[in-house]
Design a protein around this motif. Structure first.
Motif, short mmCIF file in Angstrom:
data_model
loop_
_atom_site.label_atom_id
_atom_site.label_comp_id
_atom_site.label_asym_id
_atom_site.label_seq_id
_atom_site.Cartn_x
_atom_site.Cartn_y
_atom_site.Cartn_z
N TYR A 57 0.81 -1.22 0.00
CA TYR A 57 0.00 0.00 0.00
C TYR A 57 0.84 1.28 0.00
O TYR A 57 0.65 2.16 -0.85
N PHE A 58 1.77 1.39 0.94
CA PHE A 58 2.58 2.61 1.01
C PHE A 58 3.44 2.76 -0.24
O PHE A 58 3.66 3.88 -0.72
N ASP A 59 3.93 1.65 -0.75
CA ASP A 59 4.78 1.69 -1.94
C ASP A 59 4.02 2.26 -3.14
O ASP A 59 4.56 3.04 -3.92
N ILE A 60 2.76 1.87 -3.26
CA ILE A 60 1.94 2.35 -4.37
C ILE A 60 1.48 3.79 -4.14
O ILE A 60 1.55 4.63 -5.05
N ARG A 61 1.02 4.08 -2.95
CA ARG A 61 0.37 5.36 -2.70
C ARG A 61 1.31 6.54 -2.46
O ARG A 61 0.87 7.69 -2.44
N LYS A 62 2.59 6.31 -2.30
CA LYS A 62 3.48 7.44 -2.02
C LYS A 62 3.46 8.45 -3.17
O LYS A 62 3.61 9.66 -2.93
N ASP A 63 3.26 7.99 -4.39
CA ASP A 63 3.20 8.93 -5.52
C ASP A 63 2.03 9.88 -5.37
O ASP A 63 2.19 11.10 -5.51
N ALA A 64 0.85 9.36 -5.08
CA ALA A 64 -0.32 10.21 -4.92
C ALA A 64 -0.17 11.14 -3.72
O ALA A 64 -0.54 12.32 -3.77
N LEU A 65 0.40 10.64 -2.63
CA LEU A 65 0.58 11.46 -1.43
C LEU A 65 1.54 12.62 -1.67
O LEU A 65 1.32 13.74 -1.22
N TYR A 66 2.63 12.35 -2.40
CA TYR A 66 3.63 13.39 -2.64
C TYR A 66 3.25 14.30 -3.80
O TYR A 66 3.59 15.49 -3.79
N CYS A 67 2.60 13.76 -4.83
CA CYS A 67 2.51 14.48 -6.10
C CYS A 67 1.12 14.92 -6.52
O CYS A 67 0.99 15.83 -7.34
N ASP A 68 0.06 14.28 -6.04
CA ASP A 68 -1.28 14.72 -6.41
C ASP A 68 -1.59 16.08 -5.80
O ASP A 68 -1.06 16.43 -4.73
N PRO A 69 -2.44 16.88 -6.44
CA PRO A 69 -2.81 18.18 -5.88
C PRO A 69 -3.62 18.02 -4.60
O PRO A 69 -4.23 16.96 -4.36
N PRO A 70 -3.66 19.06 -3.75
CA PRO A 70 -4.42 18.96 -2.50
C PRO A 70 -5.89 18.61 -2.69
O PRO A 70 -6.51 18.01 -1.82
N SER A 71 -6.46 18.98 -3.84
CA SER A 71 -7.87 18.71 -4.09
C SER A 71 -8.13 17.27 -4.51
O SER A 71 -9.29 16.86 -4.62
N SER A 72 -7.09 16.48 -4.75
CA SER A 72 -7.22 15.13 -5.27
C SER A 72 -8.03 14.24 -4.32
O SER A 72 -7.68 14.08 -3.14
N THR A 73 -9.09 13.63 -4.85
CA THR A 73 -9.89 12.70 -4.05
C THR A 73 -9.04 11.50 -3.63
O THR A 73 -9.17 11.00 -2.50
N LYS A 74 -8.19 11.03 -4.54
CA LYS A 74 -7.34 9.89 -4.23
C LYS A 74 -6.43 10.21 -3.05
O LYS A 74 -6.26 9.39 -2.15
N ARG A 75 -5.83 11.38 -3.06
CA ARG A 75 -4.92 11.78 -1.98
C ARG A 75 -5.68 11.93 -0.65
O ARG A 75 -5.23 11.48 0.40
N LYS A 76 -6.84 12.57 -0.70
CA LYS A 76 -7.65 12.72 0.51
C LYS A 76 -8.07 11.36 1.07
O LYS A 76 -8.04 11.14 2.29
N ALA A 77 -8.45 10.47 0.18
CA ALA A 77 -8.86 9.12 0.61
C ALA A 77 -7.69 8.38 1.24
O ALA A 77 -7.85 7.66 2.23
N ALA A 78 -6.49 8.55 0.65
CA ALA A 78 -5.31 7.90 1.22
C ALA A 78 -4.99 8.44 2.60
O ALA A 78 -4.67 7.66 3.52
N LEU A 79 -5.09 9.74 2.77
CA LEU A 79 -4.83 10.34 4.09
C LEU A 79 -5.82 9.84 5.13
O LEU A 79 -5.45 9.53 6.27
N GLU A 80 -7.09 9.76 4.75
CA GLU A 80 -8.11 9.27 5.68
C GLU A 80 -7.85 7.80 6.03
O GLU A 80 -7.96 7.39 7.19
N THR A 81 -7.47 7.01 5.03
CA THR A 81 -7.20 5.59 5.26
C THR A 81 -5.98 5.40 6.16
O THR A 81 -5.99 4.58 7.08
#
Length: 273
Positions: A57-81
């Protein structure tokens, strides 16, 4: 930021899968504590953190966490998870690694009076359980293993340094495995810049393809990613430089930087006024 919460059903499948895992673990951990089986608690959570989190999970999601914009649903969902994962694992481990759990808890929730040892085990909603989704993702992971194996050979032979330099071709003759990938960003899952997935008839997987004996019906032919390397995400894509304001970035990363810069400018203006 709790204002950025995303409903579970609106989350990407990967986040829903990790929340499903928390439901599974909750039953195992509670039963183990009730049976005074502390070794099982440690073994179960160690496996979860090393395999499900660190290597997947962390290996895959680090890209979205570091690089997606703050408005990204994917990034927000990852932070909540990740918030839910942190709370659950820290609380489950607190009776066994008292000082480390306390340090972690107060680092996340600073308090002069609070303590992880004043909390109870988390109430994990049973609604997060999704056995069908978990079954599909076990198939996705099986195909991913073949891709990872093929890339490891290329890395060992010094033909690539990072998996982001690859854009492999995946040939699948197993109908169930092919169907499991439907709707999945498989390049993201495999941490490659691009990927091509083809369904083929049984026996038509290319002879030069990399295969694994325990994952029949899947073959991977290595290919290098085409394009330029994004200076921000390190993905190799053909759209790097297409945004004149950010000539070293891909369009995804340029959009993220533009959103960030607008937010910074707005905050500075508000502070000045």
């Amino acid at each position: 930021d709790a204002r950025g919460k995303v409903a579970v059903k609106a989350m990407p499948e990967l986040e829903q899968l990790m929340l499903h895992r928390l439901v599974e673990l909750d039953g195992i951990v509670r039963r183990a504590y009730a049976d005074y089986d502390y070794k099982r608690v440690v073994a179960t959570l160690s496996q979860f953190m090393n395999t499900d989190l660190s290597a997947f999970y962390f290996d895959i999601r680090k890209d979205a966490l570091y690089c997606d914009p703050p408005s990204s649903t994917k990034r927000k969902a990852a932070l909540e998870t990740i918030e839910q994962i942190f709370r659950a694992t820290t609380l489950w481990l607190a009776p066994l690694i008292c000082f480390t759990a306390e340090e972690a808890w107060l680092s996340r929730y600073p308090s002069e009076t609070g303590s992880v040892h004043l909390e109870t085990f988390p109430a994990i909603p049973q609604a997060w359980r999704n056995d069908d989704l978990a079954e599909d993702w076990e198939k996705v992971k099986r195909v991913r293993r073949v891709v990872t194996g093929a890339l490891e050979i290329e890395r060992a032979n010094k033909r690539i340094g990072s998996s982001l330099e690859a854009a492999p071709k995946v040939f699948i003759s197993d109908d169930e495995l092919f169907a499991a990938l439907d709707g999945t960003d498989f390049a993201e899952v495999c941490i490659t810049s691009d990927i091509e997935v083809k369904e083929v008839m049984e026996g038509l997987i290319p002879s030069e393809a990399f295969t694994l004996a325990d994952v029949p019906g899947v073959g991977v032919v290595f290919a290098k990613a085409e394009g330029r390397k994004c200076a921000r995400s390190w993905r190799i894509t053909k759209d790097v430089g297409q945004d004149p304001d950010y000539p070293e970035l891909s369009l995804r990363d340029a959009a993220a930087m533009r959103e960030r810069d607008k937010g910074t400018a707005a905050a500075a203006g508000a502070e000045a006024s």
